[in-house]
Enzyme design. Structure first.
Site, PDB file in Angstrom:
ATOM      1  N   HIS A 127       0.817  -1.218   0.000  1.00  0.00           N
ATOM      2  CA  HIS A 127       0.000   0.000   0.000  1.00  0.00           C
ATOM      3  C   HIS A 127       0.849   1.265   0.000  1.00  0.00           C
ATOM      4  O   HIS A 127       0.383   2.336   0.377  1.00  0.00           O
ATOM      5  CB  HIS A 127      -0.947  -0.008   1.204  1.00  0.00           C
ATOM      6  CG  HIS A 127      -1.949  -1.127   1.147  1.00  0.00           C
ATOM      7  ND1 HIS A 127      -2.623  -1.600   2.234  1.00  0.00           N
ATOM      8  CD2 HIS A 127      -2.378  -1.884   0.094  1.00  0.00           C
ATOM      9  CE1 HIS A 127      -3.438  -2.590   1.866  1.00  0.00           C
ATOM     10  NE2 HIS A 127      -3.296  -2.786   0.575  1.00  0.00           N
ATOM     11  N   CYS A 135       4.155  12.361  -7.652  1.00  0.00           N
ATOM     12  CA  CYS A 135       3.196  12.900  -8.600  1.00  0.00           C
ATOM     13  C   CYS A 135       2.354  11.734  -9.119  1.00  0.00           C
ATOM     14  O   CYS A 135       2.904  10.690  -9.486  1.00  0.00           O
ATOM     15  CB  CYS A 135       3.944  13.570  -9.745  1.00  0.00           C
ATOM     16  SG  CYS A 135       2.877  13.923 -11.148  1.00  0.00           S
ATOM     17  N   CYS A 138       3.457  11.730 -13.448  1.00  0.00           N
ATOM     18  CA  CYS A 138       4.777  11.294 -13.937  1.00  0.00           C
ATOM     19  C   CYS A 138       5.587  10.553 -12.869  1.00  0.00           C
ATOM     20  O   CYS A 138       6.700  10.105 -13.122  1.00  0.00           O
ATOM     21  CB  CYS A 138       5.566  12.488 -14.452  1.00  0.00           C
ATOM     22  SG  CYS A 138       6.099  13.617 -13.149  1.00  0.00           S
ATOM     23  N   ASN A 226      -2.792 -11.755  16.207  1.00  0.00           N
ATOM     24  CA  ASN A 226      -3.661 -10.574  16.188  1.00  0.00           C
ATOM     25  C   ASN A 226      -4.471 -10.584  17.475  1.00  0.00           C
ATOM     26  O   ASN A 226      -4.861 -11.660  17.931  1.00  0.00           O
ATOM     27  CB  ASN A 226      -4.602 -10.639  14.976  1.00  0.00           C
ATOM     28  CG  ASN A 226      -5.126  -9.279  14.569  1.00  0.00           C
ATOM     29  OD1 ASN A 226      -4.339  -8.367  14.304  1.00  0.00           O
ATOM     30  ND2 ASN A 226      -6.431  -9.115  14.542  1.00  0.00           N
ATOM     31  N   ILE A 244       0.999  -8.047  20.097  1.00  0.00           N
ATOM     32  CA  ILE A 244       2.125  -8.406  19.226  1.00  0.00           C
ATOM     33  C   ILE A 244       3.472  -8.184  19.927  1.00  0.00           C
ATOM     34  O   ILE A 244       4.370  -9.028  19.845  1.00  0.00           O
ATOM     35  CB  ILE A 244       2.063  -7.584  17.919  1.00  0.00           C
ATOM     36  CG1 ILE A 244       0.864  -8.047  17.096  1.00  0.00           C
ATOM     37  CG2 ILE A 244       3.355  -7.705  17.115  1.00  0.00           C
ATOM     38  CD1 ILE A 244       0.385  -7.042  16.076  1.00  0.00           C
TER      39      ILE A 244
HETATM   40  P1  NAD Z   1      -6.508  -2.929  10.462  1.00  0.00           P
HETATM   41  O1  NAD Z   1      -6.631  -1.658  11.241  1.00  0.00           O
HETATM   42  O2  NAD Z   1      -7.639  -3.347   9.619  1.00  0.00           O
HETATM   43  O3  NAD Z   1      -6.218  -4.129  11.463  1.00  0.00           O
HETATM   44  C1  NAD Z   1      -5.269  -4.064  12.477  1.00  0.00           C
HETATM   45  C2  NAD Z   1      -5.481  -5.278  13.375  1.00  0.00           C
HETATM   46  O4  NAD Z   1      -4.450  -5.287  14.345  1.00  0.00           O
HETATM   47  C3  NAD Z   1      -6.809  -5.234  14.131  1.00  0.00           C
HETATM   48  O5  NAD Z   1      -7.464  -6.474  13.966  1.00  0.00           O
HETATM   49  C4  NAD Z   1      -6.394  -4.988  15.584  1.00  0.00           C
HETATM   50  O6  NAD Z   1      -7.239  -5.660  16.498  1.00  0.00           O
HETATM   51  C5  NAD Z   1      -4.993  -5.570  15.608  1.00  0.00           C
HETATM   52  N1  NAD Z   1      -4.097  -4.939  16.586  1.00  0.00           N
HETATM   53  C6  NAD Z   1      -3.915  -3.621  16.817  1.00  0.00           C
HETATM   54  N2  NAD Z   1      -2.937  -3.420  17.734  1.00  0.00           N
HETATM   55  C7  NAD Z   1      -2.518  -4.664  18.107  1.00  0.00           C
HETATM   56  C8  NAD Z   1      -1.539  -5.136  19.029  1.00  0.00           C
HETATM   57  N3  NAD Z   1      -0.773  -4.296  19.750  1.00  0.00           N
HETATM   58  N4  NAD Z   1      -1.370  -6.471  19.166  1.00  0.00           N
HETATM   59  C9  NAD Z   1      -2.136  -7.349  18.444  1.00  0.00           C
HETATM   60  N5  NAD Z   1      -3.072  -6.960  17.545  1.00  0.00           N
HETATM   61  C10 NAD Z   1      -3.253  -5.635  17.375  1.00  0.00           C
HETATM   62  O7  NAD Z   1      -5.171  -2.835   9.623  1.00  0.00           O
HETATM   63  P2  NAD Z   1      -4.692  -3.619   8.339  1.00  0.00           P
HETATM   64  O8  NAD Z   1      -5.205  -5.016   8.358  1.00  0.00           O
HETATM   65  O9  NAD Z   1      -3.257  -3.366   8.243  1.00  0.00           O
HETATM   66  O10 NAD Z   1      -5.425  -2.938   7.088  1.00  0.00           O
HETATM   67  C11 NAD Z   1      -5.759  -1.605   6.982  1.00  0.00           C
HETATM   68  C12 NAD Z   1      -4.907  -0.694   6.113  1.00  0.00           C
HETATM   69  O11 NAD Z   1      -4.502   0.300   7.000  1.00  0.00           O
HETATM   70  C13 NAD Z   1      -3.599  -1.143   5.575  1.00  0.00           C
HETATM   71  O12 NAD Z   1      -3.734  -1.405   4.261  1.00  0.00           O
HETATM   72  C14 NAD Z   1      -2.642   0.068   5.735  1.00  0.00           C
HETATM   73  O13 NAD Z   1      -2.339   0.627   4.483  1.00  0.00           O
HETATM   74  C15 NAD Z   1      -3.387   1.043   6.534  1.00  0.00           C
HETATM   75  N6  NAD Z   1      -2.783   1.582   7.763  1.00  0.00           N
HETATM   76  C16 NAD Z   1      -1.445   1.539   7.995  1.00  0.00           C
HETATM   77  C17 NAD Z   1      -0.922   2.048   9.173  1.00  0.00           C
HETATM   78  C18 NAD Z   1       0.568   2.007   9.364  1.00  0.00           C
HETATM   79  O14 NAD Z   1       1.307   2.082   8.391  1.00  0.00           O
HETATM   80  N7  NAD Z   1       1.053   1.884  10.586  1.00  0.00           N
HETATM   81  C19 NAD Z   1      -1.761   2.560  10.151  1.00  0.00           C
HETATM   82  C20 NAD Z   1      -3.154   2.595   9.893  1.00  0.00           C
HETATM   83  C21 NAD Z   1      -3.655   2.094   8.688  1.00  0.00           C
END
Ligand code: NAD
Length: 254
Positions: A127, A135, A138, A226, A244
């Site tokens: 992502h 941009c 380009c 998770n 985690i």
């Molecule tokens: P999501 O928010 O859908 O899921 C995150 C999961 O992690 C949840 O199920 C939550 O319960 C779990 N979680 C949160 N903290 C935790 C911990 N300390 N220990 C265990 N589990 C924990 O996120 P996703 O599945 O990555 O998808 C959403 C999109 O969000 C991604 O595509 C990404 O691009 C974007 N995003 C990225 C960031 C980042 O770069 N840090 C932050 C927010 C969103």
């Protein structure tokens, strides 16, 4: 499937699976970064409880949408700039240095795998990355400070100085095509590994959420870490519903 109601047994089993594996591919989501201060999307208090996502077409078509998108990004800058790799990132970096992990596949956009010690080429960003901009026409690269300076001077989000198209964080927005090369590499690695570990993803954002099952079908063992259940738990060889940092902390090396 072992439901790790006994957390310690779960971590012990994870250690055994890691020791037995030759090629480990981690797949990380926003949950690996919450302990660094960056909120995830779907937890209570997550980003979506505050802001409706701005789809790609709207960003490109509408100056107001671009301004709003950049205002949100600048509002988050303190959080992104202050974030340091957490225990999850550091545990993966330890296994990377040990030669067990060739590449990490991530949905995250926060650059923290690179900061933990992964070479940029060994981080497959599905992502994109929010720590710089491109941009949309380009693909010229811009630093965030370049955007911020112009936004502050002119009062609206700047366009590309090369081709005049909008400049956006180097992330993949809803409605934007997935990066073809990253998708191909992620599929290849998912099918090459013998242990696939999904960490901190709700596994609901497709097509990224397809990789755990792709790995499983190709013969890898599948671990899901998770703190809440996912729709793919039933396919996993080990599920750990725990924090985690707590789970991966024991795997952080020097
Ligand atoms: P999501 O928010 O859908 O899921 C995150 C999961 O992690 C949840 O199920 C939550 O319960 C779990 N979680 C949160 N903290 C935790 C911990 N300390 N220990 C265990 N589990 C924990 O996120 P996703 O599945 O990555 O998808 C959403 C999109 O969000 C991604 O595509 C990404 O691009 C974007 N995003 C990225 C960031 C980042 O770069 N840090 C932050 C927010 C969103």
């Amino acid at each position: 499937m072992l439901k790790a109601s006994d957390f310690h047994r779960g971590v012990e089993r994870l250690g055994e699976l890691i020791a037995e594996a030759r090629v480990i591919v981690p797949f990380t989501g926003a949950g690996i970064s919450t302990e660094t201060g960056i909120p995830d999307f779907r937890s209570p208090g997550g980003l979506w409880s505050r802001n409706r996502p701005i789809p790609f077409d709207e960003f490109v078509a509408d100056q107001d949408a671009r301004d709003e998108s950049w205002r949100r990004r600048f509002a988050m800058e303190e959080v992104f700039a202050a974030a340091r790799p957490g225990r999850g990132h550091r545990a993966l970096a330890t296994l990377y240095r040990a030669g067990k992990i060739p590449t990490v596949i991530t949905q995250n956009i926060d650059n923290l795998h690179q900061r933990s010690g992964f070479a940029a080429d060994d981080v497959i960003e599905l992502h994109g990355n929010t720590t710089y901009a491109r941009c949309v026409g380009c693909e010229a690269r811009y630093e965030l400070q370049w955007v911020k300076t112009r936004f502050d001077q002119e009062g609206y989000a700047p366009d590309c100085s090369v081709c005049g198209a909008p400049v956006k964080t180097a992330t993949i927005s809803f409605g934007q095509a997935m990066p073809a090369d990253e998708m191909r590499r992620a599929a290849e690695m998912s099918q090459r590994c013998d242990l696939f570990i999904a960490i901190g993803s709700s596994l609901v954002v497709w097509p990224a959420a397809g990789f755990p099952l792709m790995a499983k079908r190709a013969g890898a063992r599948l671990v899901i870490i998770n703190n809440e259940p996912t729709e793919q738990d039933e396919h996993a060889d080990l599920v750990i519903h725990q924090d985690i940092g707590e789970t991966l902390g024991p795997f952080v090396g020097n």
